[in-house]
Write an enzyme that holds these catalytic residues in place. Structure first.
Site, PDB file in Angstrom:
ATOM      1  N   THR A 237       0.848  -1.201   0.000  1.00  0.00           N
ATOM      2  CA  THR A 237       0.000   0.000   0.000  1.00  0.00           C
ATOM      3  C   THR A 237       0.881   1.248   0.000  1.00  0.00           C
ATOM      4  OG1 THR A 237      -1.739  -1.172   1.182  1.00  0.00           O
ATOM      5  CG2 THR A 237      -1.765   1.222   1.351  1.00  0.00           C
ATOM      6  N   GLY A 238       0.396   2.291  -0.659  1.00  0.00           N
ATOM      7  CA  GLY A 238       1.123   3.560  -0.640  1.00  0.00           C
ATOM      8  C   GLY A 238       1.476   4.011  -2.051  1.00  0.00           C
TER       9      GLY A 238
ATOM     10  N   GLY B 164       6.258  -0.813  -0.162  1.00  0.00           N
ATOM     11  CA  GLY B 164       7.145   0.291   0.198  1.00  0.00           C
ATOM     12  C   GLY B 164       7.437   0.299   1.693  1.00  0.00           C
TER      13      GLY B 164
ATOM     14  N   ASP C 268       8.298   3.378   5.130  1.00  0.00           N
ATOM     15  CA  ASP C 268       8.498   4.772   5.542  1.00  0.00           C
ATOM     16  C   ASP C 268       9.950   5.014   5.926  1.00  0.00           C
ATOM     17  OD1 ASP C 268       5.728   5.658   5.311  1.00  0.00           O
ATOM     18  OD2 ASP C 268       5.380   4.159   6.848  1.00  0.00           O
TER      19      ASP C 268
ATOM     20  N   GLY D  90       3.429   1.778   7.745  1.00  0.00           N
ATOM     21  CA  GLY D  90       2.139   2.169   8.309  1.00  0.00           C
ATOM     22  C   GLY D  90       1.809   3.635   8.151  1.00  0.00           C
ATOM     23  N   GLY D  91       2.647   4.356   7.396  1.00  0.00           N
ATOM     24  CA  GLY D  91       2.339   5.763   7.120  1.00  0.00           C
ATOM     25  C   GLY D  91       0.959   5.900   6.483  1.00  0.00           C
ATOM     26  N   GLY D  92       0.579   4.888   5.703  1.00  0.00           N
ATOM     27  CA  GLY D  92      -0.746   4.891   5.071  1.00  0.00           C
ATOM     28  C   GLY D  92      -1.802   4.196   5.923  1.00  0.00           C
TER      29      GLY D  92
ATOM     30  N   GLU E 190      -0.631  -5.340   6.012  1.00  0.00           N
ATOM     31  CA  GLU E 190       0.691  -5.484   5.378  1.00  0.00           C
ATOM     32  C   GLU E 190       1.515  -6.544   6.113  1.00  0.00           C
ATOM     33  OE1 GLU E 190       1.241  -0.937   3.670  1.00  0.00           O
ATOM     34  OE2 GLU E 190       2.041  -1.425   5.627  1.00  0.00           O
TER      35      GLU E 190
ATOM     36  N   LYS F 101      14.313   7.010   2.073  1.00  0.00           N
ATOM     37  CA  LYS F 101      13.787   6.095   3.113  1.00  0.00           C
ATOM     38  C   LYS F 101      14.882   5.347   3.865  1.00  0.00           C
ATOM     39  CE  LYS F 101       9.540   6.976   1.709  1.00  0.00           C
ATOM     40  NZ  LYS F 101       8.638   6.035   1.122  1.00  0.00           N
TER      41      LYS F 101
HETATM   42  C1  5RP Z   1       1.368   2.074   4.169  1.00  0.00           C
HETATM   43  C2  5RP Z   1       2.830   1.812   4.189  1.00  0.00           C
HETATM   44  C3  5RP Z   1       3.625   2.297   3.029  1.00  0.00           C
HETATM   45  O1  5RP Z   1       4.387   1.251   2.522  1.00  0.00           O
HETATM   46  C4  5RP Z   1       4.533   3.388   3.480  1.00  0.00           C
HETATM   47  O2  5RP Z   1       3.761   4.377   4.123  1.00  0.00           O
HETATM   48  C5  5RP Z   1       5.299   3.998   2.313  1.00  0.00           C
HETATM   49  O3  5RP Z   1       4.426   4.717   1.498  1.00  0.00           O
HETATM   50  P1  5RP Z   1       4.933   5.561   0.261  1.00  0.00           P
HETATM   51  O4  5RP Z   1       5.371   4.576  -0.768  1.00  0.00           O
HETATM   52  O5  5RP Z   1       3.729   6.360  -0.159  1.00  0.00           O
HETATM   53  O6  5RP Z   1       6.057   6.450   0.748  1.00  0.00           O
HETATM   54  O7  5RP Z   1       3.371   1.228   5.078  1.00  0.00           O
HETATM   55  O8  5RP Z   1       0.744   1.646   5.344  1.00  0.00           O
END
Ligand code: 5RP
Length: 220
Positions: free
Chosen positions: A28-29, A82, A84, A95-97, A103, A121
């Site tokens: 996700t993301g 992906g 964070d 978990g930013g998303g 996940e 990152k």
């Molecule tokens: C979502 C996540 C994403 O993998 C994480 O936030 C990275 O997101 P992005 O690719 O938009 O930087 O853990 O829950």
């Protein structure tokens, strides 16, 4: 190269890890979204995908990619997602998303976890990015106090409910020198569903987008 171009570059590279005629685990993301767009180009060569969030399921379906329930899958050769933050040992904050729990479940089933990330990152020590913790709503205050006791500053993510109907506490101010230990300690707080440390099941491979090209790093 822009950050978006770096994300697209790692997403293209990740296609090499997709196993033909199999189910693919999809994260996700924004970086995972780039991967979904690449996956769409080879959708006839896979059986389908397991999604780590409703948003990912929706995007996969919009491309005509079959989305499969994880419970109906016996084998998941690869999970692509992906992060964070990620260290050279391939431990991560995710978990930013807000999709950390699903996940982590999909990652636990997958034989191989390929992390795709731009070079911003990669960190020496995890924790500058606030650590997401998914919490059962009635345990919010209890878990918050426990997190304060561990030296963090939890903040309730505003106007956000996870796909599982729970809350997220983002924990600021942690310098995570022992990610394995902290991951277990946080999961032991009653009311915590899961936390965004992916150390016990870290990535196996990191595809890191840099100005000099995509660098491949393997778990040490
Ligand atoms: C979502 C996540 C994403 O993998 C994480 O936030 C990275 O997101 P992005 O690719 O938009 O930087 O853990 O829950």
């Amino acid at each position: 190269m822009t950050q978006d171009e770096l994300k697209q570059a790692v997403a293209r590279e990740a296609i090499r890890y997709v196993v033909e005629d199999s189910i693919v685990g999809v994260g996700t993301g924004s970086t995972a979204n780039c991967f979904i767009d690449e996956l769409a180009k080879i959708k006839n060569r896979i059986d389908g995908a397991v999604a780590s969030s409703q948003a990912t399921a929706d995007r996969l379906k919009s491309h005509g990619i079959r989305v499969v329930d994880l419970n109906s899958v016996n084998e998941l050769p690869v999970y692509i997602d992906g992060a964070d933050e990620i260290t050279e040992h391939l431990a991560m904050i995710k978990g930013g998303g807000g999709a950390l729990t699903r996940e982590k479940i999909v990652a636990a089933v997958a034989q191989k976890f390929v992390c795709i990330a731009d070079e911003s990152k990669l960190v020496g020590v995890l924790g500058k990015f606030p650590l997401p913790v998914e919490v059962i709503p009635m345990a919010r205050s209890h878990v918050g106090r426990a997190l304060l006791g561990l030296g963090g500053q939890p903040e309730l993510r505003q106007n956000f409910t996870t796909d599982n109907g729970n809350l997220i506490l983002d924990v600021y101010g942690l310098s995570i020198l022992k990610p394995l230990e902290l991951e277990a300690e946080l999961n032991n707080i009653t009311g915590v569903v899961t936390n965004g440390l992916f150390a016990r099941r870290g990535a196996d491979i990191l595809l890191l987008g840099t100005a000099a090209g995509v660098k491949t790093m393997k778990r040490k």
